[in-house]
Enzyme design. Structure first.
Site, PDB file in Angstrom:
ATOM      1  N   THR A 121       0.871  -1.119   0.111  1.00  0.00           N
ATOM      2  CA  THR A 121       0.077  -0.003  -0.009  1.00  0.00           C
ATOM      3  C   THR A 121       0.786   1.300   0.009  1.00  0.00           C
ATOM      4  O   THR A 121       0.381   2.197   0.392  1.00  0.00           O
ATOM      5  CB  THR A 121      -0.988  -0.035   1.383  1.00  0.00           C
ATOM      6  OG1 THR A 121      -0.179   0.061   2.464  1.00  0.00           O
ATOM      7  CG2 THR A 121      -1.771  -1.476   1.155  1.00  0.00           C
ATOM      8  N   TRP A 122       1.937   1.197  -0.343  1.00  0.00           N
ATOM      9  CA  TRP A 122       3.084   2.461  -0.519  1.00  0.00           C
ATOM     10  C   TRP A 122       2.396   3.381  -1.419  1.00  0.00           C
ATOM     11  O   TRP A 122       2.297   4.469  -1.070  1.00  0.00           O
ATOM     12  CB  TRP A 122       4.173   2.050  -1.024  1.00  0.00           C
ATOM     13  CG  TRP A 122       5.196   2.892  -1.013  1.00  0.00           C
ATOM     14  CD1 TRP A 122       5.205   4.217  -0.442  1.00  0.00           C
ATOM     15  CD2 TRP A 122       6.483   3.059  -2.058  1.00  0.00           C
ATOM     16  NE1 TRP A 122       6.247   5.066  -0.761  1.00  0.00           N
ATOM     17  CE2 TRP A 122       7.142   4.322  -1.750  1.00  0.00           C
ATOM     18  CE3 TRP A 122       6.971   2.436  -2.778  1.00  0.00           C
ATOM     19  CZ2 TRP A 122       8.200   4.780  -2.219  1.00  0.00           C
ATOM     20  CZ3 TRP A 122       8.216   2.844  -3.495  1.00  0.00           C
ATOM     21  CH2 TRP A 122       8.778   4.063  -3.302  1.00  0.00           C
ATOM     22  N   TYR A 166       5.280   5.770   4.733  1.00  0.00           N
ATOM     23  CA  TYR A 166       4.662   5.630   3.346  1.00  0.00           C
ATOM     24  C   TYR A 166       3.758   6.959   3.347  1.00  0.00           C
ATOM     25  O   TYR A 166       2.676   6.882   3.984  1.00  0.00           O
ATOM     26  CB  TYR A 166       3.906   4.494   2.950  1.00  0.00           C
ATOM     27  CG  TYR A 166       4.548   3.247   2.796  1.00  0.00           C
ATOM     28  CD1 TYR A 166       5.986   3.203   2.417  1.00  0.00           C
ATOM     29  CD2 TYR A 166       4.061   2.069   3.000  1.00  0.00           C
ATOM     30  CE1 TYR A 166       6.464   2.118   2.350  1.00  0.00           C
ATOM     31  CE2 TYR A 166       4.729   0.712   2.454  1.00  0.00           C
ATOM     32  CZ  TYR A 166       6.098   0.815   2.390  1.00  0.00           C
ATOM     33  OH  TYR A 166       6.712  -0.147   1.989  1.00  0.00           O
ATOM     34  N   GLN A 219      11.736  -8.734   3.992  1.00  0.00           N
ATOM     35  CA  GLN A 219      11.216  -8.178   2.904  1.00  0.00           C
ATOM     36  C   GLN A 219      12.388  -7.783   1.835  1.00  0.00           C
ATOM     37  O   GLN A 219      13.442  -7.325   2.541  1.00  0.00           O
ATOM     38  CB  GLN A 219      10.594  -6.861   2.808  1.00  0.00           C
ATOM     39  CG  GLN A 219       8.802  -7.169   2.956  1.00  0.00           C
ATOM     40  CD  GLN A 219       8.068  -5.822   3.223  1.00  0.00           C
ATOM     41  OE1 GLN A 219       8.740  -4.875   2.894  1.00  0.00           O
ATOM     42  NE2 GLN A 219       7.039  -6.019   3.341  1.00  0.00           N
ATOM     43  N   TYR A 248       9.382  -7.682  -2.729  1.00  0.00           N
ATOM     44  CA  TYR A 248       8.819  -6.613  -3.055  1.00  0.00           C
ATOM     45  C   TYR A 248       9.066  -6.009  -4.618  1.00  0.00           C
ATOM     46  O   TYR A 248      10.250  -6.529  -4.941  1.00  0.00           O
ATOM     47  CB  TYR A 248       8.918  -5.382  -2.096  1.00  0.00           C
ATOM     48  CG  TYR A 248      10.115  -4.832  -1.896  1.00  0.00           C
ATOM     49  CD1 TYR A 248      10.688  -3.768  -2.738  1.00  0.00           C
ATOM     50  CD2 TYR A 248      11.010  -5.001  -0.579  1.00  0.00           C
ATOM     51  CE1 TYR A 248      11.960  -3.165  -2.760  1.00  0.00           C
ATOM     52  CE2 TYR A 248      12.221  -4.411  -0.415  1.00  0.00           C
ATOM     53  CZ  TYR A 248      12.504  -3.646  -1.431  1.00  0.00           C
ATOM     54  OH  TYR A 248      13.969  -2.851  -1.220  1.00  0.00           O
ATOM     55  N   SER A 249       8.527  -5.359  -5.100  1.00  0.00           N
ATOM     56  CA  SER A 249       8.706  -4.855  -6.450  1.00  0.00           C
ATOM     57  C   SER A 249       8.955  -5.958  -7.306  1.00  0.00           C
ATOM     58  O   SER A 249       9.873  -6.205  -8.372  1.00  0.00           O
ATOM     59  CB  SER A 249      10.001  -3.939  -6.582  1.00  0.00           C
ATOM     60  OG  SER A 249       9.700  -3.173  -7.770  1.00  0.00           O
ATOM     61  N   PRO A 250       7.772  -6.949  -7.466  1.00  0.00           N
ATOM     62  CA  PRO A 250       8.041  -8.255  -8.339  1.00  0.00           C
ATOM     63  C   PRO A 250       7.816  -7.730  -9.828  1.00  0.00           C
ATOM     64  O   PRO A 250       8.226  -8.606 -10.623  1.00  0.00           O
ATOM     65  CB  PRO A 250       7.038  -9.182  -7.928  1.00  0.00           C
ATOM     66  CG  PRO A 250       5.938  -8.148  -7.134  1.00  0.00           C
ATOM     67  CD  PRO A 250       6.600  -7.213  -6.628  1.00  0.00           C
ATOM     68  N   LEU A 251       7.201  -6.417 -10.214  1.00  0.00           N
ATOM     69  CA  LEU A 251       6.925  -6.063 -11.368  1.00  0.00           C
ATOM     70  C   LEU A 251       8.116  -5.167 -11.768  1.00  0.00           C
ATOM     71  O   LEU A 251       7.952  -4.364 -12.856  1.00  0.00           O
ATOM     72  CB  LEU A 251       5.651  -5.523 -11.717  1.00  0.00           C
ATOM     73  CG  LEU A 251       4.409  -6.687 -11.442  1.00  0.00           C
ATOM     74  CD1 LEU A 251       3.316  -5.867 -11.878  1.00  0.00           C
ATOM     75  CD2 LEU A 251       4.830  -7.743 -12.339  1.00  0.00           C
ATOM     76  N   GLY A 308       1.841  -4.249  -5.260  1.00  0.00           N
ATOM     77  CA  GLY A 308       1.218  -3.015  -4.956  1.00  0.00           C
ATOM     78  C   GLY A 308       0.034  -2.994  -6.110  1.00  0.00           C
ATOM     79  O   GLY A 308       0.410  -3.213  -7.479  1.00  0.00           O
TER      80      GLY A 308
END
Length: 321
Positions: free
Chosen positions: A16-17, A55, A184, A212-215, A288
């Site tokens: 939810t950043w 965030y 993480q 995190y940031s898998p895309l 996200g």
């Protein structure tokens, strides 16, 4: 999948950043849609929600708190400590005209925890995570931080302990003083550094690795055009994969993935997330989403069972970039 001693979490968590808005996400600020996105997660089998005070200075936590208050017990909430804008610490970065500082002293964590509980409208945190590790001139030994987190766990204020942005040595140090349930780390098919030491260490110690940031900040979604230029001050600005040559090479790779999308009846984003999930039973993905529709689309990755040959082929393509 299991986390810690007594938690069951979805293989994908909602990050939810972006939902918190702020200078890093200049093109996103929709309160009602943020609430809808978080509430949609349960309908899609996602019970894990990740947030942090840092965030947008508590804005994300407030949105999460509002969204979950009617069904608090159905959600597993991660929030974090160690980044503050109200106390002194080691300078971290500047967001807009405000500065953030790293501080992991027990005294600072105690104050952060009180504020987070209030913003989240809850009396306990499922997973409390150190957001960034402390550095000089406000270096706090991991032993002090971890001992305090274990005290909070014994009191029932938190149920599990996590650490983000850690080295393998940091993980080993945490484990000397208690149970570390989850870490993480940045992990995608484009960013594979965790495979060298951190991922094997997590497997060995029954720690969930949440990617995190898998895309890779959206580049693996296939929605970024070849002529895209990241706006100055945005989260993508200055990042390696958004440099023009790298961007075009990644898009070429995504074009080569399209037969796999047909094979699995999925989107490029689904494929990229499924690749990360295929890297181990202890691997979780933090995705996200800024709308219910995006969340519904990303959640489909949990249903994909990639053939090992396809996993290997995708890795080979990425290694050539």
């Amino acid at each position: 999948m299991k986390l810690g001693n007594n938690m069951t979490i979805s293989k994908i968590g909602l990050g939810t950043w972006a939902l918190g808005g702020g200078p890093a996400f200049q093109d996103y600020n929709n309160h009602s849609k943020s609430i809808q996105t978080i509430q949609e997660s349960l309908k899609q089998g996602i019970n894990l929600i990740d947030t942090a005070p840092g965030y947008n200075f508590g804005a994300s936590e407030k949105i999460v708190g509002e969204a979950i208050k009617e069904n608090r017990e159905k959600y597993t909430i991660i929030t974090k400590c160690g980044i503050t804008w109200e106390r002194e610490g080691a300078f971290f970065n500047k967001v807009g005209d405000r500065s953030l500082y790293k501080n992991l002293t027990p005294e600072s964590i105690s104050l952060e925890l009180f504020d987070s509980l209030k913003r989240l409208q809850t009396d306990y945190i499922d997973i409390y995570m150190t957001h960034w590790q402390s550095v000089e001139p406000f270096k706090t030994p991991i032993s002090e931080t971890m001992n305090y987190l274990m005290e909070l766990k014994e009191k029932g204020i938190i149920r599990g302990i996590g650490a983000a942005n850690v080295t393998a040595d940091d993980i080993r140090e945490y484990l000397k003083y208690g149970q570390l349930d989850i870490i993480q780390a940045k992990y995608s098919i484009l960013d594979r550094e965790v495979e060298e030491e951190i991922l094997p260490l997590c497997k060995e110690n029954n720690i969930v690795l949440q990617a995190y940031s898998p895309l890779a900040m959206g580049i693996l979604s296939g929605a970024v055009p070849r002529d895209y230029i990241a706006p100055k001050g945005s989260a993508r600005y200055g990042k390696k994969w958004f440099e023009p040559t790298n961007l075009n090479n990644v898009i070429d790779m995504l074009d080569a993935w399209k037969p796999l999308c047909d094979k699995y009846n999925c989107s490029l984003a689904n494929l990229a997330i499924a690749w990360v999930l295929a890297q181990g039973d202890n691997v979780n993905v933090l995705s996200g989403s800024t709308s219910p529709e995006e969340l519904i689309e990303n959640s489909k990755a949990m249903e994909i069972n990639l053939d090992p040959n396809d996993v290997s082929m995708m890795r080979t393509m990425a290694e050539k970039l």
